[in-house]
Design a protein around this motif. Structure first.
Motif, mmCIF file in Angstrom:
data_model
loop_
_atom_site.group_PDB
_atom_site.id
_atom_site.type_symbol
_atom_site.label_atom_id
_atom_site.label_comp_id
_atom_site.label_asym_id
_atom_site.label_seq_id
_atom_site.Cartn_x
_atom_site.Cartn_y
_atom_site.Cartn_z
ATOM 1 N N TYR A 123 37.450 39.012 -19.195
ATOM 2 C CA TYR A 123 37.367 40.084 -20.197
ATOM 3 C C TYR A 123 37.732 41.459 -19.624
ATOM 4 C CZ TYR A 123 34.479 36.294 -22.008
ATOM 5 O OH TYR A 123 34.018 35.064 -22.400
ATOM 6 N N ASP A 233 31.492 41.702 -23.804
ATOM 7 C CA ASP A 233 31.329 43.094 -24.217
ATOM 8 C C ASP A 233 30.393 43.900 -23.321
ATOM 9 O OD1 ASP A 233 28.983 41.856 -24.885
ATOM 10 O OD2 ASP A 233 28.993 42.467 -26.990
ATOM 11 N N ASN A 246 34.084 48.528 -24.545
ATOM 12 C CA ASN A 246 35.171 48.113 -25.429
ATOM 13 C C ASN A 246 36.444 47.850 -24.631
ATOM 14 O OD1 ASN A 246 33.272 48.843 -27.356
ATOM 15 N ND2 ASN A 246 34.823 49.606 -28.782
#
Length: 437
Positions: A123, A233, A246
């Motif tokens: 991520y 996140d 974000n």
């Protein structure tokens, strides 16, 4: 006629190839193997991530560069190495026998060491190679449509903090240009014991300059931070603190290439190559190395693990030493062997200002416990200097020269050198085999 095989087409590989071509006067065969078709000026990749530079503007095609210099090029991934037979395998059915092998592969990005790390299976974004810089740019464009918390930093074991600082402060600059800075809280999460440590115990006033700039730009920071896990996140530290994001960019640890780790006794546990002062392998004198793949000790232990950085200039100095020592062994030059000075100029651009770090050497001399000299300076002129250096370095790669005389003169005026003579007595070479990279 000897055959010198170079693995890697980055800073170290091209510099070594060009310098060997210069020193050997075409009397010996040089082959460069690379799994990339282009040379990429890695220091410019943070600019690419923020649409401040097009990727194609900081890349050069390898095939015509090498052809103009009479250097053979083989595109492909090295799949095997037999140092006893002096043979390298490329792909499934190509082999090269060598008299000397120069390994300049750079490092493998060890995203697998932490779940959630990396742009492809995790991520977080990265600017460690061209493909990831493009992914970071695409993710940034999406982020601007939905701004929110931004995290930047490095995970435990990372060894080059400069790009993280550059990314955080360029993000601040880019957001101010977009008029969206007030929508994006930025937090810098670092394994360093303090800002500006850089994995080398700091230099001159680096800590003060970096800390002042972070305060001025309203960037929060967490020092001595050990990331425990990365989720879609948020990031969680080992002390339990959590930070939402974000968008995030975290530098990974580096490791050696798989084909090197598969040779028993060739590398340390991380896949880095031990070297003598000549930058030969202590057990295989026909193998030399330069750049990130080379074993280098961090100057001090830190609570959260950090590696020692190996900058572009350090890589160039290693490549110059390797080329000199091979040419000497082949009898093409009559000179003492040399070792890289490991001194460096590092320019970090932050959009409307920047910091230049000069360290001689980067890792303090253990015999005296300090560097010969070091400084850190801040100003808009650093932005201009980095732009100029990008143009110059790409130009000399096009010219086919490693370090021309006027560059050596400029370094001399800054009290910097690329290589220094060493004793020819093997017992006086510093064996680094016991150092952990």
């Amino acid at each position: 006629m000897a055959h010198i095989v170079i693995v890697g087409g980055g800073f170290g590989g091209l510099s070594a190839a060009y310098e060997l071509k210069h020193l050997l006067h075409g009397k010996h065969k040089i082959t460069l193997i690379s799994d990339e078709t282009t040379f990429t000026f890695i220091p410019s990749l943070p600019w690419v991530a923020f649409n401040l530079r097009r990727l194609e503007d900081v890349q050069l095609p390898l095939a015509p560069l090498l052809a103009r210099q009479g250097i053979n090029w083989q595109h492909g991934r090295v799949t095997g190495l037999d140092p006893n037979q002096k043979r390298v395998s490329v792909g499934e059915d190509i082999t090269f026998d060598y008299d000397y092998l120069v390994i300049t592969t750079g490092a493998s990005l060890a995203y697998h060491l932490m779940s959630g790390l990396g742009p492809e299976e995790g991520y977080t974004q990265s600017v460690c190679n061209a493909h990831h810089a493009e992914m970071a740019r695409d993710a940034w464009d999406e982020f601007l449509e939905n701004p929110g918390p931004l995290l930047v930093g490095a995970v435990p074991g990372a060894s080059c903090m400069g790009p993280a600082y550059e990314f955080a402060l360029l993000a601040d600059y880019a957001l101010r240009q977009e008029g969206k800075r007030d929508q994006v809280p930025i937090t810098f999460i670092s394994p360093e014991p303090y800002l500006g440590h850089l994995g080398i115990g700091g230099m001159a006033n680096s800590g003060k300059l970096v800390t002042e700039l972070m305060k001025q730009r309203n960037i929060d920071w967490v020092e001595n931070a050990e990331i425990a896990e990365i989720k879609e996140d948020h990031v969680k530290l080992t002390d339990g603190r959590e930070f939402p994001f974000n968008y995030s960019m975290f530098l990974p640890p580096f490791r050696g290439a798989q084909f090197l780790k598969e040779v028993p006794g060739l590398t340390d546990e991380k896949g880095f190559l031990p070297v003598l002062d000549t930058y030969q392998h202590p057990d295989y004198p026909s193998i030399y190395s330069a750049g990130v793949i080379t074993q280098l000790a961090a100057p001090e232990e830190t609570e959260v693990p950090l590696g020692a950085p190996k900058t572009g200039q350090m890589t160039e100095s290693m490549a110059m030493a390797v080329a000199h020592n091979i040419a000497r062994e082949l009898g093409e030059i009559n000179a003492r062997p040399v070792k890289p000075s490991l001194e460096a100029i590092c320019m970090a651009d932050f959009g409307d200002t920047g910091i230049i770090f000069i360290a001689a050497p980067v890792v303090p001399d253990p015999s005296v416990g300090h560097r010969r000299h070091a400084t850190a300076l801040r100003g808009l002129w650093v932005n201009w200097a980095k732009n100029a250096f990008e143009w110059y370095f790409l130009a000399k790669m096009r010219w086919g020269t490693a370090v021309p005389w006027f560059e050596k003169l400029g370094l001399y005026l800054l009290r910097l050198t690329l290589v220094t003579p060493i004793s020819e007595t093997p017992t006086q070479q510093k064996d680094l085999t016991s150092i952990k990279g």
